[in-house]
Design a protein around this motif. Structure first.
Motif, PDB file in Angstrom:
ATOM      1  N   LEU A 251      33.497 -42.945 -31.065  1.00  0.00           N
ATOM      2  CA  LEU A 251      33.324 -41.528 -31.354  1.00  0.00           C
ATOM      3  C   LEU A 251      32.537 -41.404 -32.645  1.00  0.00           C
ATOM      4  CD1 LEU A 251      35.854 -41.528 -29.417  1.00  0.00           C
ATOM      5  CD2 LEU A 251      36.537 -39.428 -30.561  1.00  0.00           C
ATOM      6  N   ALA A 252      31.327 -40.876 -32.547  1.00  0.00           N
ATOM      7  CA  ALA A 252      30.426 -40.785 -33.692  1.00  0.00           C
ATOM      8  C   ALA A 252      30.366 -39.350 -34.187  1.00  0.00           C
ATOM      9  CB  ALA A 252      29.035 -41.266 -33.288  1.00  0.00           C
ATOM     10  N   PHE A 253      30.853 -39.110 -35.405  1.00  0.00           N
ATOM     11  CA  PHE A 253      30.849 -37.771 -35.992  1.00  0.00           C
ATOM     12  C   PHE A 253      29.725 -37.674 -37.021  1.00  0.00           C
ATOM     13  CE2 PHE A 253      35.159 -38.116 -34.400  1.00  0.00           C
ATOM     14  CZ  PHE A 253      35.412 -36.845 -33.894  1.00  0.00           C
ATOM     15  N   GLY A 254      28.705 -36.878 -36.715  1.00  0.00           N
ATOM     16  CA  GLY A 254      27.622 -36.657 -37.660  1.00  0.00           C
ATOM     17  C   GLY A 254      26.759 -37.873 -37.899  1.00  0.00           C
ATOM     18  N   ILE A 255      26.595 -38.723 -36.893  1.00  0.00           N
ATOM     19  CA  ILE A 255      25.784 -39.939 -37.003  1.00  0.00           C
ATOM     20  C   ILE A 255      24.502 -39.741 -36.197  1.00  0.00           C
ATOM     21  CG2 ILE A 255      25.654 -42.398 -36.515  1.00  0.00           C
ATOM     22  CD1 ILE A 255      28.681 -42.540 -36.860  1.00  0.00           C
ATOM     23  N   SER A 256      23.368 -39.842 -36.857  1.00  0.00           N
ATOM     24  CA  SER A 256      22.106 -39.599 -36.164  1.00  0.00           C
ATOM     25  C   SER A 256      21.707 -40.761 -35.275  1.00  0.00           C
ATOM     26  CB  SER A 256      20.997 -39.313 -37.178  1.00  0.00           C
ATOM     27  OG  SER A 256      20.784 -40.445 -38.007  1.00  0.00           O
ATOM     28  N   GLY A 257      22.100 -41.980 -35.658  1.00  0.00           N
ATOM     29  CA  GLY A 257      21.770 -43.137 -34.833  1.00  0.00           C
ATOM     30  C   GLY A 257      20.590 -43.933 -35.345  1.00  0.00           C
ATOM     31  N   PRO A 278      20.373 -32.075 -31.037  1.00  0.00           N
ATOM     32  CA  PRO A 278      20.432 -32.509 -29.637  1.00  0.00           C
ATOM     33  C   PRO A 278      19.417 -33.595 -29.306  1.00  0.00           C
ATOM     34  CG  PRO A 278      19.278 -30.417 -29.804  1.00  0.00           C
ATOM     35  CD  PRO A 278      19.783 -30.733 -31.174  1.00  0.00           C
ATOM     36  N   TYR A 279      18.519 -33.905 -30.239  1.00  0.00           N
ATOM     37  CA  TYR A 279      17.467 -34.870 -29.961  1.00  0.00           C
ATOM     38  C   TYR A 279      17.598 -36.156 -30.787  1.00  0.00           C
ATOM     39  CZ  TYR A 279      15.513 -30.609 -28.009  1.00  0.00           C
ATOM     40  OH  TYR A 279      15.341 -29.449 -27.285  1.00  0.00           O
ATOM     41  N   CYS A 280      18.669 -36.301 -31.542  1.00  0.00           N
ATOM     42  CA  CYS A 280      18.809 -37.508 -32.345  1.00  0.00           C
ATOM     43  C   CYS A 280      19.131 -38.710 -31.444  1.00  0.00           C
ATOM     44  CB  CYS A 280      19.890 -37.334 -33.417  1.00  0.00           C
ATOM     45  SG  CYS A 280      21.587 -37.262 -32.786  1.00  0.00           S
ATOM     46  N   PRO A 281      18.852 -39.937 -31.901  1.00  0.00           N
ATOM     47  CA  PRO A 281      19.084 -41.119 -31.060  1.00  0.00           C
ATOM     48  C   PRO A 281      20.520 -41.268 -30.574  1.00  0.00           C
ATOM     49  CG  PRO A 281      17.696 -41.683 -32.933  1.00  0.00           C
ATOM     50  CD  PRO A 281      18.163 -40.274 -33.160  1.00  0.00           C
ATOM     51  N   MET A 282      21.512 -40.932 -31.410  1.00  0.00           N
ATOM     52  CA  MET A 282      22.902 -41.093 -30.994  1.00  0.00           C
ATOM     53  C   MET A 282      23.239 -40.136 -29.852  1.00  0.00           C
ATOM     54  SD  MET A 282      25.505 -43.029 -31.534  1.00  0.00           S
ATOM     55  CE  MET A 282      25.357 -43.733 -33.182  1.00  0.00           C
ATOM     56  N   THR A 283      22.715 -38.931 -29.906  1.00  0.00           N
ATOM     57  CA  THR A 283      22.924 -37.981 -28.816  1.00  0.00           C
ATOM     58  C   THR A 283      22.312 -38.519 -27.527  1.00  0.00           C
ATOM     59  OG1 THR A 283      22.971 -36.086 -30.320  1.00  0.00           O
ATOM     60  CG2 THR A 283      22.457 -35.643 -28.008  1.00  0.00           C
ATOM     61  N   ALA A 284      21.127 -39.125 -27.633  1.00  0.00           N
ATOM     62  CA  ALA A 284      20.466 -39.673 -26.447  1.00  0.00           C
ATOM     63  C   ALA A 284      21.243 -40.844 -25.860  1.00  0.00           C
ATOM     64  CB  ALA A 284      19.052 -40.113 -26.810  1.00  0.00           C
ATOM     65  N   ALA A 286      24.525 -41.210 -25.984  1.00  0.00           N
ATOM     66  CA  ALA A 286      25.910 -40.851 -25.693  1.00  0.00           C
ATOM     67  C   ALA A 286      26.167 -40.620 -24.211  1.00  0.00           C
ATOM     68  CB  ALA A 286      26.284 -39.596 -26.480  1.00  0.00           C
ATOM     69  N   ASP A 287      27.380 -41.002 -23.787  1.00  0.00           N
ATOM     70  CA  ASP A 287      27.874 -40.626 -22.460  1.00  0.00           C
ATOM     71  C   ASP A 287      28.294 -39.163 -22.459  1.00  0.00           C
ATOM     72  OD1 ASP A 287      27.912 -43.372 -21.128  1.00  0.00           O
ATOM     73  OD2 ASP A 287      29.151 -43.747 -22.884  1.00  0.00           O
ATOM     74  N   LEU A 288      28.828 -38.722 -23.607  1.00  0.00           N
ATOM     75  CA  LEU A 288      29.193 -37.326 -23.797  1.00  0.00           C
ATOM     76  C   LEU A 288      28.644 -36.880 -25.138  1.00  0.00           C
ATOM     77  CD1 LEU A 288      30.737 -34.710 -23.128  1.00  0.00           C
ATOM     78  CD2 LEU A 288      32.758 -35.746 -24.212  1.00  0.00           C
ATOM     79  N   ALA A 289      27.761 -35.898 -25.138  1.00  0.00           N
ATOM     80  CA  ALA A 289      27.167 -35.392 -26.370  1.00  0.00           C
ATOM     81  C   ALA A 289      27.693 -33.983 -26.641  1.00  0.00           C
ATOM     82  CB  ALA A 289      25.649 -35.384 -26.266  1.00  0.00           C
ATOM     83  N   VAL A 290      28.330 -33.812 -27.793  1.00  0.00           N
ATOM     84  CA  VAL A 290      28.817 -32.511 -28.219  1.00  0.00           C
ATOM     85  C   VAL A 290      27.857 -31.999 -29.293  1.00  0.00           C
ATOM     86  CG1 VAL A 290      30.733 -31.216 -29.212  1.00  0.00           C
ATOM     87  CG2 VAL A 290      31.196 -33.201 -27.740  1.00  0.00           C
ATOM     88  N   VAL A 291      27.043 -31.023 -28.945  1.00  0.00           N
ATOM     89  CA  VAL A 291      26.067 -30.483 -29.893  1.00  0.00           C
ATOM     90  C   VAL A 291      26.767 -29.378 -30.673  1.00  0.00           C
ATOM     91  CG1 VAL A 291      23.800 -29.411 -30.174  1.00  0.00           C
ATOM     92  CG2 VAL A 291      24.187 -31.065 -28.331  1.00  0.00           C
ATOM     93  N   ALA A 292      27.313 -29.760 -31.807  1.00  0.00           N
ATOM     94  CA  ALA A 292      28.109 -28.831 -32.615  1.00  0.00           C
ATOM     95  C   ALA A 292      28.250 -29.412 -34.009  1.00  0.00           C
ATOM     96  CB  ALA A 292      29.484 -28.611 -31.975  1.00  0.00           C
ATOM     97  N   ASP A 293      28.788 -28.610 -34.918  1.00  0.00           N
ATOM     98  CA  ASP A 293      29.001 -29.024 -36.298  1.00  0.00           C
ATOM     99  C   ASP A 293      30.107 -30.075 -36.349  1.00  0.00           C
ATOM    100  OD1 ASP A 293      28.739 -28.641 -39.265  1.00  0.00           O
ATOM    101  OD2 ASP A 293      30.809 -27.950 -39.019  1.00  0.00           O
ATOM    102  N   ALA A 294      29.783 -31.275 -36.814  1.00  0.00           N
ATOM    103  CA  ALA A 294      30.736 -32.385 -36.789  1.00  0.00           C
ATOM    104  C   ALA A 294      31.999 -32.116 -37.614  1.00  0.00           C
ATOM    105  CB  ALA A 294      30.054 -33.670 -37.249  1.00  0.00           C
ATOM    106  N   PRO A 295      31.914 -31.596 -38.849  1.00  0.00           N
ATOM    107  CA  PRO A 295      33.144 -31.317 -39.597  1.00  0.00           C
ATOM    108  C   PRO A 295      34.063 -30.320 -38.891  1.00  0.00           C
ATOM    109  CG  PRO A 295      31.264 -31.317 -41.070  1.00  0.00           C
ATOM    110  CD  PRO A 295      30.713 -31.367 -39.689  1.00  0.00           C
TER     111      PRO A 295
END
Length: 312
Positions: A251-257, A278-284, A286-295
């Motif tokens: 589970l990656a919180f606020g990690i761009s990758g 939504p376009y950062c490497p970690m989002t790409a 991910a099996d599940l990408a939550v596009v939201a504020d990590a904190p």
């Protein structure tokens, strides 16, 4: 088991393969020697092996075990072990018994040596040797391709394990879920620079992440940006200049990758990314990408997992 081809040596406990087993066998070309308890059952769990030899040695100290296995390996140019706890204990003793050099913590191996990270933790070096050698392989750095057929398994007569002074195992202590070393953790929750925004920042975010990790039975990791900022210790840094991991759940919180971080991440079975980009490497990845504020997501997750946590 005559032959000069590379071979992987795996220490098996109660039929359980060590971390990094399939990667090590794949790096050794599909050949493996399993020693320990219930090795035949463990051999059936390998997905990258073409041929496996099993030796029921029981749980033995690494020195006597090395002495028992060495005669089976004298013709092998490369003997490769995973950098698991048992592998790290057995490898130097096996190298001494075979009278050959040890290349520890390899990222990859080849006929004349191995690729290693230098002592500075930043530089990749190619260590070369002039003859046969033993190496340990860091897990989680490469994917593996499961072979369609089961390996050919040969049961060896129990080798003669000599009685000699060595470290004695008084107990095998298994860390509770979430408290393992990062490289042994099946679940990891990790902090990136994205947790440094908004009201929940810095060390406070790590504290909340620890709460979530405890509820999920997950260890806590971080990117280099986070450890350099002093939010948590360097022992939690994941990446090619930190700890190399191979979790089932990440589970990656606020990690761009960044490449340095992803390079030490291996191939998690399940990867969840929480990031506003939504376009950062970690989002790409991910099996599940939550596009939201990590904190904000982290705070809400903590409230849901720990009902006693205060609410706003």
């Amino acid at each position: 088991m005559n032959g000069t081809e590379p071979i992987a040596v795996l220490v098996v406990r109660d039929g359980v393969l060590p971390p990094g087993a399939d990667e090590t066998v794949a790096e050794a070309g599909g050949l493996a020697l399993l020693a320990g308890d219930d090795t035949k059952a463990a051999a059936g769990l390998l997905t990258t092996a073409t041929r496996v030899w099993t030796a029921e040695t029981g749980t033995r100290p690494p020195g006597p075990l090395a002495a028992a296995l060495a005669p089976l390996l004298t013709d092998r140019h490369l003997v490769l072990l995973p950098a698991s706890p048992d592998g790290r204990d057995l490898a130097p003793r096996l190298a001494a018994a075979l009278d050959r050099p040890l290349l520890a913590g390899a990222l990859a191996v080849h006929r004349t040596g191995a690729e290693l990270i230098d002592a500075d933790g930043l530089t990749l070096v190619d260590a070369t040797v002039s003859g046969p050698f033993v190496a340990t392989l860091e897990p989680g750095l490469r994917g593996t391709l499961a072979l369609p057929d089961a390996p050919e398994i040969t049961e060896l007569p129990p080798p003669n394990v000599p009685v000699r002074p060595d470290a004695e195992q008084s107990a095998l202590l298994t860390a509770p879920p979430g408290q393992e070393q990062l490289d042994q953790a099946a679940r990891i929750v990790a902090a990136g620079a994205g947790l440094g925004t908004g009201e929940l920042t810095g060390p406070a975010a790590i504290t909340l992440l620890e709460t979530v990790g405890a509820a999920l039975g997950a260890a806590v990791g971080a990117t280099r940006v986070v450890t350099d900022a002093g939010w948590t210790g360097e022992e939690r840094q994941i990446g090619t200049t930190g700890v190399v991991v191979a979790p089932e759940l990440y589970l990656a919180f606020g990690i761009s990758g960044a490449a340095q971080h992803v390079g030490g991440l291996g191939r998690p079975a399940h990867l969840v990314s929480v990031n506003t980009d939504p376009y950062c490497p970690m989002t790409a990845l991910a099996d599940l990408a939550v596009v939201a504020d990590a904190p904000s997501v982290l705070a809400e997750l903590a409230r849901r997992l720990t009902p006693e946590a205060p609410r706003d």
